[in-house]
Motif scaffolding. Structure first.
Motif, PDB file in Angstrom:
ATOM      1  N   GLN A 269       0.877  -1.172   0.000  1.00 35.06           N
ATOM      2  CA  GLN A 269       0.000   0.000   0.000  1.00 35.06           C
ATOM      3  C   GLN A 269       0.908   1.214   0.000  1.00 35.06           C
TER       4      GLN A 269
ATOM      5  N   ASN B 121      13.698  14.124 -25.367  1.00 33.45           N
ATOM      6  CA  ASN B 121      15.128  14.279 -25.605  1.00 33.45           C
ATOM      7  C   ASN B 121      15.422  14.901 -26.961  1.00 33.45           C
TER       8      ASN B 121
ATOM      9  N   VAL C  45      19.003  -5.279 -22.072  1.00 35.89           N
ATOM     10  CA  VAL C  45      19.312  -5.415 -20.653  1.00 35.89           C
ATOM     11  C   VAL C  45      18.380  -6.434 -19.993  1.00 35.89           C
TER      12      VAL C  45
ATOM     13  N   SER D  32       2.714   3.877   4.390  1.00 33.88           N
ATOM     14  CA  SER D  32       3.008   3.125   3.170  1.00 33.88           C
ATOM     15  C   SER D  32       3.850   1.920   3.546  1.00 33.88           C
ATOM     16  N   PHE D  33       3.529   0.793   2.945  1.00 34.83           N
ATOM     17  CA  PHE D  33       4.175  -0.457   3.353  1.00 34.83           C
ATOM     18  C   PHE D  33       4.165  -1.454   2.204  1.00 34.83           C
TER      19      PHE D  33
ATOM     20  N   LYS E 271      23.867  -0.962 -19.006  1.00 30.91           N
ATOM     21  CA  LYS E 271      23.083  -0.826 -20.234  1.00 30.91           C
ATOM     22  C   LYS E 271      23.975  -0.413 -21.395  1.00 30.91           C
TER      23      LYS E 271
ATOM     24  N   LEU F 163      26.341  -3.533 -22.325  1.00 32.21           N
ATOM     25  CA  LEU F 163      25.593  -4.632 -22.946  1.00 32.21           C
ATOM     26  C   LEU F 163      25.149  -4.265 -24.357  1.00 32.21           C
ATOM     27  N   ASN F 164      24.682  -3.033 -24.536  1.00 33.07           N
ATOM     28  CA  ASN F 164      24.223  -2.636 -25.866  1.00 33.07           C
ATOM     29  C   ASN F 164      25.375  -2.435 -26.841  1.00 33.07           C
TER      30      ASN F 164
ATOM     31  N   GLU G 299      28.759   6.692 -23.789  1.00 44.74           N
ATOM     32  CA  GLU G 299      27.417   6.112 -23.896  1.00 44.74           C
ATOM     33  C   GLU G 299      26.688   6.161 -22.542  1.00 44.74           C
TER      34      GLU G 299
ATOM     35  N   HIS H  12      21.977  11.200 -19.126  1.00 39.73           N
ATOM     36  CA  HIS H  12      21.395  12.480 -19.530  1.00 39.73           C
ATOM     37  C   HIS H  12      19.974  12.302 -20.060  1.00 39.73           C
ATOM     38  N   ASP H  13      19.777  11.305 -20.926  1.00 39.24           N
ATOM     39  CA  ASP H  13      18.448  11.062 -21.493  1.00 39.24           C
ATOM     40  C   ASP H  13      17.425  10.745 -20.407  1.00 39.24           C
ATOM     41  N   ASP H  14      17.854   9.960 -19.416  1.00 39.00           N
ATOM     42  CA  ASP H  14      16.947   9.643 -18.304  1.00 39.00           C
ATOM     43  C   ASP H  14      16.599  10.896 -17.505  1.00 39.00           C
TER      44      ASP H  14
ATOM     45  N   VAL I 269      16.435  14.005 -18.474  1.00 36.37           N
ATOM     46  CA  VAL I 269      15.523  14.928 -19.176  1.00 36.37           C
ATOM     47  C   VAL I 269      14.075  14.544 -18.866  1.00 36.37           C
ATOM     48  N   VAL I 270      13.792  13.240 -18.870  1.00 37.86           N
ATOM     49  CA  VAL I 270      12.427  12.778 -18.604  1.00 37.86           C
ATOM     50  C   VAL I 270      12.048  13.058 -17.145  1.00 37.86           C
TER      51      VAL I 270
ATOM     52  N   LEU J 196      11.408  17.517 -15.782  1.00 37.66           N
ATOM     53  CA  LEU J 196      10.732  18.251 -16.841  1.00 37.66           C
ATOM     54  C   LEU J 196      10.623  19.740 -16.570  1.00 37.66           C
ATOM     55  N   LYS J 197      10.594  20.087 -15.303  1.00 43.02           N
ATOM     56  CA  LYS J 197      10.346  21.494 -14.959  1.00 43.02           C
ATOM     57  C   LYS J 197      11.475  22.349 -15.455  1.00 43.02           C
TER      58      LYS J 197
END
Lengths: 472, 472
Positions: free
Chosen positions: A187, A434, A468, B184-185, B430, B433-434, B457, B463-465, B467-468, B471-472
């Motif tokens: 929860q 992006n 991944v 919260s649990f 990531k 591996l890619n 990389e 950086h891409d993460d 940006v999402v 947002l502000k």
């Protein structure tokens, strides 16, 4: 003729009523038990989620049970979000660039009545009101109820027991307390609560603001929304932190403070709400929580569906829709596994197949709904977010068969699962945000070029993520 | 002289004992209550987490309290994972390409005794054993205990109460049941359970297999591990699904089945385990769960620390280390906020600062530990994963100041938070591996070029993460 079962359903809210109706249509003998009084015979409480958003996934469930048309009579189409800024400016952010993609404002009790009427009209449905579930005997598919009119206890049982008793489910609680298996459970409460208020109808029953939209006043941490009702009123919901904020439920404790707050943040809404202070202190403050659990079924005898299995926050307008879709998915599994001829249905397999098929999707919509909480209150006002929405609306208008935003995937594409909508929708959002942030989508670029670039970037993001996840 | 407080600590396991010691060193008056008997005076139960991995974050906590050297006497260094395949081949996968980066196998009861001895040696520490916490009065910082020797109930209280009573915490349970705030649990169980077994010492007290490694037998869904003990034995742990598998705890129900299973999957281990079948049926099967909750503190009077606040699965070897790091972080917050002179400490601020500072990190290590469960049992055998590990080990050997794998960030970099280690470590994984999967790191490329590419990389992914997220 197949061997049909006696099914005990605990909870006659939206999910339980639709489920009872559908399973009765399939020939089962249904006993539907509800702790509240028959809502067709009592006046409704103010301040508790009066209207809801009904969209494609929910309509599909209603259609399956033959009550779509009856439900549509209660619906008010909403074509987009009407954003209200602090300076009383408004602009309509459409839900989709495609025509005929809209959501509906519908009365919760109204829709529940439609479902109860349809279920009760069948000879193999028995509905019992005013009986609160106290304990459940999970291996026996039986439950003890308290009759709130006589205070007597009564035990009912079925071949199986289905728990559709909502976010505070007593059936789920009995699974949590049962110590003979491992029960995963969460929860999660937001730091915000909600309070329902009202924009009343005009004296001649008209609407005081634009009827066919979901109105939003995004204010960073706080948010006000309003959905239209058939009688000309709007149900208004304030989302506000409980504490630790200049204005929060803890310190909005006098009519003057409440009015001051609305005057500052929502002046155009305040002008439409003559009874604000009175409603604010009469109506309860509700918490906003997400509940997940597993397993949903025990002993092949007892299964949770709807909010009892997966309560979500209301910010995607998908709570009821997800519950109705539960009934659709359960019905499909039944088509596959229900006993033919004189055999007993193998409910244990039905239940575990149902969870294996469904849980990833209800987990996804739970996460999407929390995402949308932040999107609605913060991002709708962010320039980067607004550029993204503008681009997506253009994509959907110009290339209606080629682009679906995350919102469209979730809301208007009932044949795409919530899980897929989440995965694809998040990748699209990340790609667009992006690309805009990196200046790779200049004004001068033709729209088709932009779409091509967004699609390529989205595909790469999804591919990189999958490498991944699928290491083997 | 500052005003010192009476502090009631519930639970004298590893975290509670270290916390008691440290807070006593700071001058507080400590009452430490434990439900079990004094482990210095009884023989230990077999089959319950006998040894643990102690690494840099844990050592830092022990150092803070002046007991690092005493603890190190109990340690056996493990330099890497010794991987055992089905054909009895073994190869050592080092934890790091840098020298002096290793983890330690340490006896849980042995370390607990060191901490209890050190705490008990201080005049301002009182330890009470055999008292189980039954209920907690959260606003009063008091708790009722049952004396298991006399069956009497006794109520104790302090200026504050700290709950360090482990994964099944009674203090946390009282917060969960308390209905005056939103708690919260989550409890999440893996589909696998664990069972402890043994590779005994040789007759002359020697080790039957290589001493200085954490041995792993990865088998897709199942996994066996072994950690060395000072007496020449290894504690072996089998991780296996409870059910729905060809071999699982549900169907390994005869000595013959158990032996057959080990013969098929772990033949080289079986050869070292003369008492396998007996131990298998004598020792309990334990569940593997993650617990998260919030808030950790209530009324400025009661706070959870250690497993009581954040129980994690054992697959990163960080459970004890995270709990000891809790003590370090709590101590830093105390440095900042503890009352000088004759004032009372503002515990409410201390508690909320502590949670604000710490929770993101314990959430991160919980998620990393679940990731590592899948990595250890599946990926260690995947060719793509093995290429990644090989590359990372080369990076760490050749460029020891420039590259740290996710494992190194978590395990050997105590000044990087778990949350940052998770964010950076996942992005690195990531990226590598890619890049390998896309054929962008050919054998012919110089190692320094490879590192440059991986770093670029990784930076782009982070950086891409971001940006999402921002947002502000």
């Amino acid at each position: 003729m197949n061997k049909k079962d006696n099914i005990l359903i605990v909870g006659a809210g939206l999910c339980g009523s639709l489920l009872a109706l559908r399973l009765a249509q399939r020939g089962h003998q249904i006993t539907l038990v509800e702790k509240r009084p028959d809502l067709r015979k009592v006046t409704q409480d103010a301040g508790r989620s009066i209207n809801l958003a009904l969209s494609d996934r929910g309509l599909r469930g209603l259609r399956l049970a033959g009550v779509e048309e009856a439900a549509k009579k209660l619906c008010i189409p909403m074509n987009g979000r009407m954003i209200h800024d602090r300076e009383n400016n408004t602009f309509l952010s459409k839900y989709s660039g495609r025509k005929n993609e809209f959501i509906n404002s519908v009365s919760r009790p109204g829709l529940n009545m439609v479902l109860l009427d349809a279920a009760e009209a069948l000879p193999n449905v028995k509905i019992i009101f005013n009986h609160g579930c106290e304990t459940v005997d999970l291996p026996q598919a039986s439950a003890t109820f308290k009759n709130y009119e006589t205070n007597e206890e009564v035990t009912l049982s079925g071949d199986i027991l289905l728990g559709t008793d909502g976010a505070g489910s007593a059936v789920r609680q009995s699974m949590f307390m049962h110590k003979k298996f491992l029960f995963s459970f969460s929860q999660d409460w937001l730091t915000h609560g909600y309070k329902e208020l009202e924009i009343p109808a005009t004296n001649d029953g008209g609407y005081r603001t634009y009827k066919n939209a979901l109105h939003i006043w995004p204010r960073g941490e706080d948010m006000l929304i309003a959905l239209p009702n058939l009688d000309g009123s709007f149900t208004v919901t304030l989302f506000l932190p409980y504490k630790n904020s200049d204005y929060c439920f803890e310190n909005l404790n006098t009519p003057e403070r409440v009015t001051e707050y609305f005057q500052k943040e929502f002046p155009d809404a305040l002008a439409l709400m003559p009874n604000l202070a009175e409603e604010f202190f009469n109506n309860p403050t509700g918490p906003l929580g997400t509940v997940k659990c597993s397993p949903w079924s025990t002993y092949g005898k007892t299964l949770l569906l709807g909010d009892a299995a997966h309560a979500i926050v209301p910010f995607y307008g998908q709570g009821m829709n997800a519950s109705f879709e539960d009934v659709v998915v359960f019905d499909e599994i039944l088509d596959k596994y229900e006993a033919k001829k004189d055999e007993k249905t193998d409910w244990e397999t039905v239940f575990s197949e149902y969870e294996a098929n469904r849980k990833k999707d209800t987990d996804a919509i739970a996460d999407l709904a929390v995402d949308n909480f932040h999107e609605m209150k913060e991002h709708t006002a962010s320039p980067l977010f607004q550029k993204k929405r503008k681009l997506e609306t253009a994509f959907e208008a110009e290339f209606p068969q080629e682009y679906y935003s995350k919102y469209s995937l979730v809301t208007f594409n009932e044949h795409i699962s919530y899980e897929e909508a989440l995965r694809k929708g998040r990748a699209q959002d990340k790609a667009i945000l992006n690309l805009i942030d990196d200046g790779k989508l200049p004004e001068s670029m033709p729209l088709q070029e932009k779409l091509k670039l967004v699609k390529r970037e989205t595909k790469e993001i999804m591919h990189d993520d999958s490498v991944v996840k699928n290491l083997k």
